[in-house]
Design an enzyme around this catalytic site. Structure first.
Site, mmCIF file in Angstrom:
data_model
loop_
_atom_site.group_PDB
_atom_site.id
_atom_site.type_symbol
_atom_site.label_atom_id
_atom_site.label_comp_id
_atom_site.label_asym_id
_atom_site.label_seq_id
_atom_site.Cartn_x
_atom_site.Cartn_y
_atom_site.Cartn_z
ATOM 1 N N LYS A 131 -5.521 -8.860 -6.703
ATOM 2 C CA LYS A 131 -5.904 -8.019 -7.838
ATOM 3 C C LYS A 131 -5.978 -8.804 -9.138
ATOM 4 C CE LYS A 131 -5.009 -3.406 -6.224
ATOM 5 N NZ LYS A 131 -4.237 -2.186 -6.322
ATOM 6 N N LYS A 160 -11.298 -5.118 2.660
ATOM 7 C CA LYS A 160 -10.715 -3.775 2.734
ATOM 8 C C LYS A 160 -11.585 -2.763 1.986
ATOM 9 C CE LYS A 160 -7.070 -2.189 0.042
ATOM 10 N NZ LYS A 160 -7.191 -0.768 -0.225
ATOM 11 N N LYS A 166 -10.933 1.478 -3.568
ATOM 12 C CA LYS A 166 -11.418 2.335 -4.654
ATOM 13 C C LYS A 166 -12.194 1.539 -5.682
ATOM 14 C CE LYS A 166 -7.329 5.285 -4.614
ATOM 15 N NZ LYS A 166 -5.941 5.032 -4.996
HETATM 16 P P1 ATP Z 1 -6.469 0.422 -5.360
HETATM 17 O O1 ATP Z 1 -7.659 -0.472 -5.173
HETATM 18 O O2 ATP Z 1 -6.427 1.125 -6.703
HETATM 19 O O3 ATP Z 1 -5.144 -0.246 -4.993
HETATM 20 P P2 ATP Z 1 -6.416 1.711 -2.765
HETATM 21 O O4 ATP Z 1 -7.638 2.185 -2.109
HETATM 22 O O5 ATP Z 1 -5.730 0.499 -2.215
HETATM 23 O O6 ATP Z 1 -6.695 1.606 -4.327
HETATM 24 P P3 ATP Z 1 -3.833 3.006 -3.063
HETATM 25 O O7 ATP Z 1 -3.606 4.211 -3.895
HETATM 26 O O8 ATP Z 1 -3.356 1.684 -3.552
HETATM 27 O O9 ATP Z 1 -5.395 2.949 -2.725
HETATM 28 O O10 ATP Z 1 -3.197 3.243 -1.630
HETATM 29 C C1 ATP Z 1 -2.893 4.535 -1.124
HETATM 30 C C2 ATP Z 1 -2.618 4.449 0.370
HETATM 31 O O11 ATP Z 1 -3.857 4.209 1.053
HETATM 32 C C3 ATP Z 1 -1.683 3.305 0.772
HETATM 33 O O12 ATP Z 1 -0.828 3.766 1.797
HETATM 34 C C4 ATP Z 1 -2.617 2.251 1.300
HETATM 35 O O13 ATP Z 1 -1.983 1.409 2.243
HETATM 36 C C5 ATP Z 1 -3.699 3.105 1.940
HETATM 37 N N1 ATP Z 1 -4.986 2.395 2.004
HETATM 38 C C6 ATP Z 1 -5.681 1.905 0.944
HETATM 39 N N2 ATP Z 1 -6.820 1.338 1.369
HETATM 40 C C7 ATP Z 1 -6.836 1.460 2.727
HETATM 41 C C8 ATP Z 1 -7.743 1.055 3.745
HETATM 42 N N3 ATP Z 1 -8.875 0.433 3.434
HETATM 43 N N4 ATP Z 1 -7.443 1.354 5.028
HETATM 44 C C9 ATP Z 1 -6.292 2.005 5.352
HETATM 45 N N5 ATP Z 1 -5.391 2.402 4.440
HETATM 46 C C10 ATP Z 1 -5.646 2.139 3.139
HETATM 47 MG MG MG Z 2 -3.990 -0.255 -3.167
#
Ligand code: ATP
Ligand code: MG
Length: 349
Positions: free
Chosen positions: A119, A211, A214
């Site tokens: 990040k 991955k 968001k």
């Molecule tokens: P950011 O980029 O803001 O970190 P993010 O998509 O990683 O967003 P988070 O809010 O950090 O979302 O994570 C929320 C939950 O979703 C966590 O348990 C994380 O492990 C899970 N998660 C995030 N992305 C994935 C993915 N691509 N596949 C499976 N689980 C995910």
């Molecule tokens: Mg995350």
């Protein structure tokens, strides 16, 4: 004392663009385990601030996104009456315990965290201190409730291990005082990650090695929980694939990340293993498989997106869920944090 109830804690950041990875890796699992555990599900708004304001969008977006994650929880099937749904900033013990953990965790531990490296990117000097200390806050989120199990996606595994290290070091550093407070087996139990199923790491639809996230600038890289059926059709059709038909065994997927990803998504949405899907679909061309994937994605996500929209039309109802949940969360966190203060030696009334 010293015996712990089985309690789940997990959270999602209100950083916008909730996607299929968040659903399959986290929210869908939150729903499933409600039957077996007492669950606390948080909208981790303090964590959202670790990114630049331009990423989390500023005050109006933060409030909107906080309500949207709450709506996703409820629309997916979380029972906010039986369990607890709230936003982190309403319960001050998270941030207070995080400060103590800032003083328990070692720089060397945090230096190994890959999420910070990813990040922060190349401009590390310009990353917030909060982004660096993020895993300490996450440890506090979990441990301030004496949570025993934490359902997360694969990307959070390393942070969970750090939470365990923090719990262990706190137990060691304050062993005598912990015993005096009446805790025989340490104050914090080491929390167990719950990372399971075929979709613990959903990848970008544009690049099977990245991955789904968001923050990916390409909206085509992810399926958002609020996408309508036309958008789902368009994104799945455009999803990157390779020219081969699907293999009939999982070994055939080793060097095919895009195929593996789409199969994992299909398996996650239908509640099967990838092996089971390949039994049915092995030998299929992508065109046919993508149509099957579109059908199941529209079928499973459509009702959730529609319910989220309905809930978002009444923000005061969502806010009342969060206020009620926060009061119940704090009722658990406060006595635990009071014991932390006593154990450390903070003078208090
Ligand atoms: P950011 O980029 O803001 O970190 P993010 O998509 O990683 O967003 P988070 O809010 O950090 O979302 O994570 C929320 C939950 O979703 C966590 O348990 C994380 O492990 C899970 N998660 C995030 N992305 C994935 C993915 N691509 N596949 C499976 N689980 C995910
Ligand atoms: Mg995350």
């Amino acid at each position: 004392m010293g015996s712990f109830r089985q309690r789940v804690f997990s959270g999602v950041q209100p950083t916008g663009n909730l996607h299929l990875g968040n659903y399959l890796g986290a929210i869908k699992r939150f729903v499933e385990i409600q039957e077996s555990f007492e669950c606390i599900y948080c909208v981790v708004d303090l964590h959202a601030l670790t990114q630049p304001v331009s990423v989390w969008g500023g005050p109006k977006e933060l409030a909107r996104n906080t309500r949207e994650v709450t709506a996703a929880y409820i629309a997916a099937g979380i029972d906010a009456k039986k369990h607890i749904v709230f936003n982190q900033s309403q319960v001050p013990q998270h941030a207070e315990l995080a400060w103590i953990f800032n003083c328990v965790a070692r720089l060397g531990w945090l230096n190994r965290m890959t999420q910070f490296k990813e990040k922060a990117g190349k401009d590390r000097e310009n990353a917030s201190v909060g982004l660096y200390a993020y895993p300490n806050l996450m440890a506090a989120d979990i441990l301030v409730y004496h949570a025993t199990h934490v359902p997360v996606g694969e990307d959070q595994k390393q942070h969970l291990e750090l939470s365990r290290d923090i719990a262990q070091k706190f137990n060691n550093d304050f062993a005598e005082s912990i015993a005096e407070a009446g805790y025989e087996d340490g104050f914090f139990q080491l929390p167990e990650p719950l990372i399971a199923g075929p979709a613990t790491r959903v990848m970008s639809l544009r690049d099977g090695t990245k991955k789904m996230s968001k923050s990916d600038p390409s909206d085509l890289s992810r399926i958002n929980l609020t996408d309508d059926s036309d958008e789902i059709v368009r994104k799945v059709r455009k999803a990157k694939t390779d020219p081969e038909p699907l293999p009939s065994e999982t070994e055939g997927l080793a060097t095919r990340p895009e195929a593996m990803n789409l199969l994992g998504i299909y398996a996650g949405l239908t509640g099967q293993t990838v092996e089971m899907v390949l039994k049915d679909m092995g030998g299929c061309q992508f065109s046919a498989f993508k149509q099957a994937l579109i059908d199941v994605a529209v079928d499973k996500l459509g009702p959730i997106g529609a319910e989220m929209k309905k809930l978002m039309a009444d923000p005061s109802h969502i806010d009342s869920i969060l206020v009620d949940g926060a009061a119940r969360a704090e009722a658990i966190a406060r006595p635990i944090f009071d014991d932390v203060k006593k154990i450390i030696g903070f003078v208090r009334a």
